[in-house]
Design an enzyme around this catalytic site. Structure first.
Site, PDB file in Angstrom:
ATOM      1  CG  ASN A 109      -1.869   1.165   1.240  1.00 22.62           C
ATOM      2  OD1 ASN A 109      -2.433   1.507   0.202  1.00 22.62           O
ATOM      3  ND2 ASN A 109      -2.062   1.791   2.388  1.00 22.62           N
ATOM      4  CG  HIS A 111      -0.741   6.326   4.620  1.00 17.41           C
ATOM      5  ND1 HIS A 111      -2.122   6.307   4.683  1.00 17.41           N
ATOM      6  CD2 HIS A 111      -0.329   7.217   5.557  1.00 17.41           C
ATOM      7  CE1 HIS A 111      -2.518   7.144   5.627  1.00 17.41           C
ATOM      8  NE2 HIS A 111      -1.442   7.700   6.175  1.00 17.41           N
ATOM      9  CB  SER A 138       4.879   5.337   4.209  1.00 12.65           C
ATOM     10  OG  SER A 138       5.237   6.396   5.072  1.00 12.65           O
ATOM     11  CG  ASP A 147      -3.041   3.513   6.789  1.00 14.70           C
ATOM     12  OD1 ASP A 147      -3.053   2.968   5.677  1.00 14.70           O
ATOM     13  OD2 ASP A 147      -3.818   4.424   7.119  1.00 14.70           O
TER      14      ASP A 147
HETATM   15  C1  GRF Z   1      -2.688   8.662  -2.812  1.00 19.29           C
HETATM   16  O1  GRF Z   1      -2.487   9.869  -2.144  1.00 19.29           O
HETATM   17  C2  GRF Z   1      -2.330   7.503  -1.920  1.00 19.29           C
HETATM   18  O2  GRF Z   1      -1.328   7.792  -1.013  1.00 19.29           O
HETATM   19  C3  GRF Z   1      -3.613   7.248  -1.199  1.00 19.29           C
HETATM   20  O3  GRF Z   1      -4.623   7.495  -2.147  1.00 19.29           O
HETATM   21  C4  GRF Z   1      -4.145   8.414  -3.124  1.00 19.29           C
HETATM   22  C5  GRF Z   1      -4.356   7.803  -4.468  1.00 19.29           C
HETATM   23  O4  GRF Z   1      -4.123   8.692  -5.531  1.00 19.29           O
HETATM   24  N1  GRF Z   1      -3.597   5.905  -0.661  1.00 19.29           N
HETATM   25  P1  GRF Z   1      -4.208   8.183  -7.026  1.00 19.29           P
HETATM   26  O5  GRF Z   1      -5.588   7.586  -7.247  1.00 19.29           O
HETATM   27  O6  GRF Z   1      -3.116   7.183  -7.254  1.00 19.29           O
HETATM   28  O7  GRF Z   1      -4.031   9.415  -7.868  1.00 19.29           O
END
Ligand code: GRF
Length: 218
Positions: A109, A111, A138, A147
């Site tokens: 994932n 984050h 991260s 997370d």
């Molecule tokens: C990102 O900020 C990621 O960290 C979070 O969701 C957002 C996804 O953005 N988990 P995208 O759809 O890849 O533009």
């Protein structure tokens, strides 16, 4: 080496998905996206996948009676592609423990904070409210704790006096597009192993995440 087979889960814009697609096309990482699955219909990320010739699926959580039924449908859809890695890229659904445990050390994932600080939503505003001078993104392995799984790599950016939640969001997003392909590339090269909740990088236990300063490319 044959390309690392991956499946990407999204819920929205898919800019991280695009960064991974681009890194594969540029041969920066030796991976193959076998499918993109969204829990929301009509999102931009699905079009990005179609434009790249990748199979897409929509599995709407609303159409299942409970989390277990949704998780089972999602798992079946993923597993038909036999991925070695499942990549959550803006997938905004909490997954049940059974689902997560089905992919031990095989699900990543990203984050938008320097975990373990600021898990959950609304990270940019919370970083500003806390007066922190550093922020970032991260990449971590997914465990049942939200997370909370072992951290592989972080991008660190300075928080400047004139930053707003929007400016931080943009800067962090830009760094995500660098570190997510980087992390997937390391896994594709066989540099990362995962055992009993621990990461080994180049054969050595990773005591803290690899931290890279903000940059424009890798
Ligand atoms: C990102 O900020 C990621 O960290 C979070 O969701 C957002 C996804 O953005 N988990 P995208 O759809 O890849 O533009």
């Amino acid at each position: 080496m044959s390309p690392l087979p991956i499946v990407v889960l999204i819920s929205g814009t898919g800019s991280n998905l695009q960064a991974i697609i681009d890194a594969i096309a540029a041969k920066k990482i030796n991976a193959e996206i076998r499918a993109v699955i969204s829990n929301k219909p009509g999102v931009a990320g699905l079009q990005r996948a179609r434009d790249a010739g990748i199979a897409t699926h929509v599995i709407e959580h609303k159409q299942y009676p409970d989390r277990n039924a949704f998780d089972a449908a999602l798992r079946d859809c993923i597993d038909q592609y036999q991925p070695q890695l499942v990549v959550l890229a803006g997938f905004m659904r909490i997954l049940g423990d059974g689902f997560v445990q089905h992919y031990p050390g095989r699900m990543l994932n990203i984050h938008p904070s320097l975990l373990p600080e600021f898990p959950g939503l609304d990270t940019h505003r919370r970083v500003l409210a806390a007066g922190h001078t550093q922020h970032g993104a991260s990449v971590h392995f997914v465990t049942p704790e939200l997370d909370g799984g072992p951290l592989l790599v972080q991008a660190v950016i300075p928080v400047q006096a004139n930053d707003t939640a929007e400016s931080l969001q943009q800067k962090v997003h830009q760094q995500e597009h660098i570190i997510y392909p980087l992390a997937i590339g390391w896994i594709a090269e066989g540099r990362v192993q995962y055992e009993n909740n621990r990461i080994f990088f180049d054969g050595k236990p990773l005591e803290k995440p690899v931290q890279i300063p903000a940059c424009n490319a890798y």
